[in-house]
Design an enzyme around this catalytic site. Structure first.
Site, PDB file in Angstrom:
ATOM      1  N   GLY A 137       0.766  -1.233   0.000  1.00  0.00           N
ATOM      2  CA  GLY A 137       0.000   0.000   0.000  1.00  0.00           C
ATOM      3  C   GLY A 137       0.798   1.284   0.000  1.00  0.00           C
ATOM      4  N   GLU A 169       3.901  -6.963   1.619  1.00  0.00           N
ATOM      5  CA  GLU A 169       3.417  -7.196   0.255  1.00  0.00           C
ATOM      6  C   GLU A 169       3.431  -5.911  -0.584  1.00  0.00           C
ATOM      7  OE1 GLU A 169       0.089 -10.588   1.416  1.00  0.00           O
ATOM      8  OE2 GLU A 169      -0.530  -8.482   1.384  1.00  0.00           O
ATOM      9  N   PRO A 170       4.586  -5.277  -0.724  1.00  0.00           N
ATOM     10  CA  PRO A 170       4.616  -4.065  -1.551  1.00  0.00           C
ATOM     11  C   PRO A 170       4.450  -4.417  -3.020  1.00  0.00           C
ATOM     12  CG  PRO A 170       6.859  -4.712  -1.005  1.00  0.00           C
ATOM     13  CD  PRO A 170       5.938  -5.666  -0.267  1.00  0.00           C
ATOM     14  N   GLY A 171       3.745  -3.587  -3.752  1.00  0.00           N
ATOM     15  CA  GLY A 171       3.593  -3.778  -5.196  1.00  0.00           C
ATOM     16  C   GLY A 171       4.030  -2.520  -5.912  1.00  0.00           C
ATOM     17  N   ARG A 172       3.134  -1.531  -5.885  1.00  0.00           N
ATOM     18  CA  ARG A 172       3.351  -0.267  -6.596  1.00  0.00           C
ATOM     19  C   ARG A 172       4.707   0.371  -6.279  1.00  0.00           C
ATOM     20  NH1 ARG A 172      -1.086   2.715  -8.103  1.00  0.00           N
ATOM     21  NH2 ARG A 172      -2.291   1.571  -6.548  1.00  0.00           N
ATOM     22  N   TYR A 228       0.359  -1.935 -12.153  1.00  0.00           N
ATOM     23  CA  TYR A 228      -1.045  -1.898 -12.576  1.00  0.00           C
ATOM     24  C   TYR A 228      -1.165  -1.300 -13.979  1.00  0.00           C
ATOM     25  CZ  TYR A 228      -1.300  -2.750  -7.612  1.00  0.00           C
ATOM     26  OH  TYR A 228      -1.092  -3.281  -6.368  1.00  0.00           O
ATOM     27  N   ARG A 240      -5.425   2.825 -15.825  1.00  0.00           N
ATOM     28  CA  ARG A 240      -5.528   3.608 -14.587  1.00  0.00           C
ATOM     29  C   ARG A 240      -6.234   4.966 -14.743  1.00  0.00           C
ATOM     30  NH1 ARG A 240      -1.915   5.283 -11.859  1.00  0.00           N
ATOM     31  NH2 ARG A 240      -2.792   4.798  -9.834  1.00  0.00           N
ATOM     32  N   CYS A 286     -12.873   3.163 -28.652  1.00  0.00           N
ATOM     33  CA  CYS A 286     -14.171   3.813 -28.801  1.00  0.00           C
ATOM     34  C   CYS A 286     -14.906   3.934 -27.473  1.00  0.00           C
ATOM     35  CB  CYS A 286     -14.996   3.066 -29.831  1.00  0.00           C
ATOM     36  SG  CYS A 286     -14.164   3.099 -31.418  1.00  0.00           S
ATOM     37  N   GLU A 287     -14.352   4.750 -26.586  1.00  0.00           N
ATOM     38  CA  GLU A 287     -14.924   5.047 -25.275  1.00  0.00           C
ATOM     39  C   GLU A 287     -14.496   6.464 -24.911  1.00  0.00           C
ATOM     40  OE1 GLU A 287     -16.705   3.138 -23.170  1.00  0.00           O
ATOM     41  OE2 GLU A 287     -16.532   1.208 -24.208  1.00  0.00           O
TER      42      GLU A 287
END
Ligand SMILES: *Cc1c(COP(=O)(O)O)cnc(C)c1O
Length: 422
Positions: A239, A273-276, A372, A312, A343-344
C-alpha cells in the site's frame, strides 16, 4: 527515484535512448528499468533489516516472468491472488515457501493447487472460506496454514476504489469478530492458524493510517496470545504510495522507522506485500502521436496507446506525467486532452493537461506505468497487447512479445451449425 532521464534533450531509459527502442519494437510498448526495479526492491528490503521479514512482492502490480525472477533473485517472494498468479510465480522460480495467497474469492481448484504447491500460507478473508479450505485440505490429507485477514476499519485516505480496510469493504474479517473467528479457525482439524494479515489500501501517502492499523493489529495479537493462540507471522500487506505528480509519500526508510517498533512488539516474523512502490516508477508506456484534432471546445492529442493498454486514468482518474521523448527548449505550451483510439469517452491519459506542444509522429512517454499497467491490459477493441522490454544499462531484452492477430482469436471456434451454406 527512477532511471528515465534526458540526455541532450532525448529521453533515455538507463543508457538506451527510447527512440532506439521505438525503432526495434515500435509503439505502444512498455519499458522497464532493471536498475530502478533492483534499487526499489533493495531499498524496501533493507529498510526492514532489523526485523525478520519476507518481501512478498504483490504480483498483481506487475507479473511478467522476468520481473518476478528478478524479485526471486533478490530473496523476494510473491503475494498472489489467483491460481494464474500461482502458476506464474512458480514458472518464474519463486519458491513456494515464499508465496502467500490473498483474495476474497478463492475457488476449490485454486486452493487445491496452492496446497499442492506447499505455499507459506493463505490469507483467509471469511469464515466461509475457512470452512472450504478445511474441507479441501481434509480431502487431500493436508494441513492448511492460514493467516486471517483483519479489517481494521481504518480510512487510508486514498482513492475509494483502492481502499480496502474500511468497515463497508469486502475485504477481511471485522476486527470485532476477530478473536471469535481465530478461536473457531484453530478448532478446525485441517487448519493451522499461523498469522494475522492486514492490508488497508493502495497508494497511501501518509504514515498515520499504517500506524493506526498496526496498533490495532498488535493489540489483537496480544489478545490472541493471551488466549493461547500463538501467532508466528504478521503480514502487514502493501500500500505504500509513490509520486505520480506532486505527492510526497514517505520513503521506505521513513515507513520502516514509523512501524518497526510496533512490529518488534509483536515478536512475529513479518511478511510485507509491496507492489506499486517497487515497480510503479520503474516503467513507462511508450506511445506515438497519431493525430492532432481541434474541436470548437478542445484540442486533442490522439496517441496509439489506449485505455486497454493502461487502464488507470479511465478506472481511477489517475494522473500520469506525459513527457516528450525529444524535448525542445523552445516548444510553446499547449493545453490538451491526450486520448487513445479506443471507442470510449473514458479512453484518455490526460485531460486539460498543459504540456509542451507536440506534432503527429512524436513519441511520448507515459510515466509511472510499471505497476497496474500491463497487468490490467486487455484486448478490448481487438487490440493486441503490447510488448514489454527490460532495459539493463546499454542492453535491452524483450520480456514479452507483442501479440499477433492470431493471438487474438486463439481458442475461439465457430460451431458447425454456423458454417456458411453457400
Ligand atoms: C493490492 C494488494 C497489495 C499491493 O498493494 P500496493 O499498493 O501495490 O503495494 C498487497 N496486498 C494485498 C492483499 C493486495 O490486495
Amino acid at each position: 527515484m527512477h532511471d528515465f532521464h534526458y540526455r541532450h534533450e532525448t529521453l533515455y531509459c538507463e543508457d538506451i535512448p527510447l527512440e532506439r527502442l521505438d525503432k526495434e519494437q515500435g509503439t505502444p510498448c512498455y519499458i522497464y528499468s532493471h536498475a530502478t526495479l533492483i534499487r526499489h526492491f533493495r531499498a524496501f528490503d533493507r529498510a526492514f533489516a532489523s526485523v525478520p521479514h519476507l518481501v512478498a512482492f504483490a504480483m498483481k502490480a506487475n507479473s511478467n516472468l522476468a520481473v518476478l525472477r528478478l524479485m526471486a533473485s533478490q530473496g523476494g517472494g510473491a503475494d498472489i491472488v489467483s491460481g494464474g498468479e500461482l502458476f506464474r510465480a512458480r514458472r518464474a522460480g519463486i519458491p513456494p515457501d515464499r508465496i502467500v495467497f490473498a483474495g476474497v474469492g478463492k475457488s476449490r481448484r485454486e486452493i487445491r493447487d496452492a496446497l499442492d504447491a506447499g505455499i507459506l500460507f493463505f490469507n483467509v478473508e471469511s469464515s466461509a472460506e475457512l470452512h472450504t479450505l478445511n474441507d479441501v485440505a481434509s480431502d487431500m490429507g493436508a494441513q492448511a496454514r492460514v493467516a486471517l485477514r483483519i479489517n481494521p476499519d481504518i480510512d487510508p485516505r486514498t482513492h475509494p476504489y483502492i481502499s480496502t480496510g474500511l468497515k463497508h469493504s469486502k475485504f477481511g474479517i471485522g476486527a470485532e469478530h476477530a478473536v471469535e473467528t481465530f478461536t473457531r479457525a484453530a478448532a478446525l482439524p485441517c487448519i493451522r492458524v499461523v498469522g494475522v494479515h492486514a492490508h488497508i489500501g493502495s497508494q497511501l501517502t501518509h504514515l498515520d493510517p499504517f500506524v493506526e492499523s498496526l496498533t490495532k493489529v498488535a493489540a489483537l495479537i496480544e489478545t490472541l496470545k493471551s488466549r493461547g493462540l500463538p501467532i508466528r507471522y504478521l503480514n502487514i500487506g502493501g500500500g505504500l504510495g509513490i509520486t505520480y505528480s506532486n505527492e510526497t509519500p514517505p520513503d521506505p526508510t521513513a515507513f520502516a522507522d514509523a512501524i518497526t517498533p510496533l512490529l518488534r512488539q509483536t515478536g512475529c516474523d513479518i511478511i510485507m506485500e509491496p507492489g506499486r512502490v517497487i515497480t510503479g516508477n520503474a516503467g513507462i508506456l511508450l506511445t506515438r502521436v497519431l493525430y492532432l484534432k481541434e474541436t470548437g471546445a478542445k484540442k486533442f492529442v490522439i496517441v496509439d496507446a489506449g485505455m486497454n493498454d493502461l487502464l488507470r486514468p479511465a478506472l481511477y482518474d489517475a494522473h500520469h506525467d506525459i513527457l516528450p521523448v525529444r524535448r525542445s527548449p523552445h516548444a510553446p505550451d499547449d493545453t490538451v486532452d491526450v486520448v487513445g483510439p479506443v471507442c470510449e469517452s473514458g479512453d484518455f491519459f490526460a485531460r486539460r493537461r498543459t504540456m509542451p506542444a507536440v506534432n503527429a509522429g512524436d513519441l511520448l512517454a507515459v510515466m509511472s506505468a510499471g505497476a497496474y499497467g500491463f497487468t490490467m491490459a486487455s484486448n478490448y477493441n481487438a487490440r493486441p497487447r503490447v510488448p514489454e522490454v527490460l532495459v539493463k544499462g546499454g542492453d535491452s531484452f524483450v520480456i514479452r512479445e507483442r501479440e499477433t492477430f492470431d493471438d487474438l482469436i486463439r481458442g475461439e471456434h465457430i460451431p458447425d451449425f454456423l458454417e456458411a451454406r453457400a
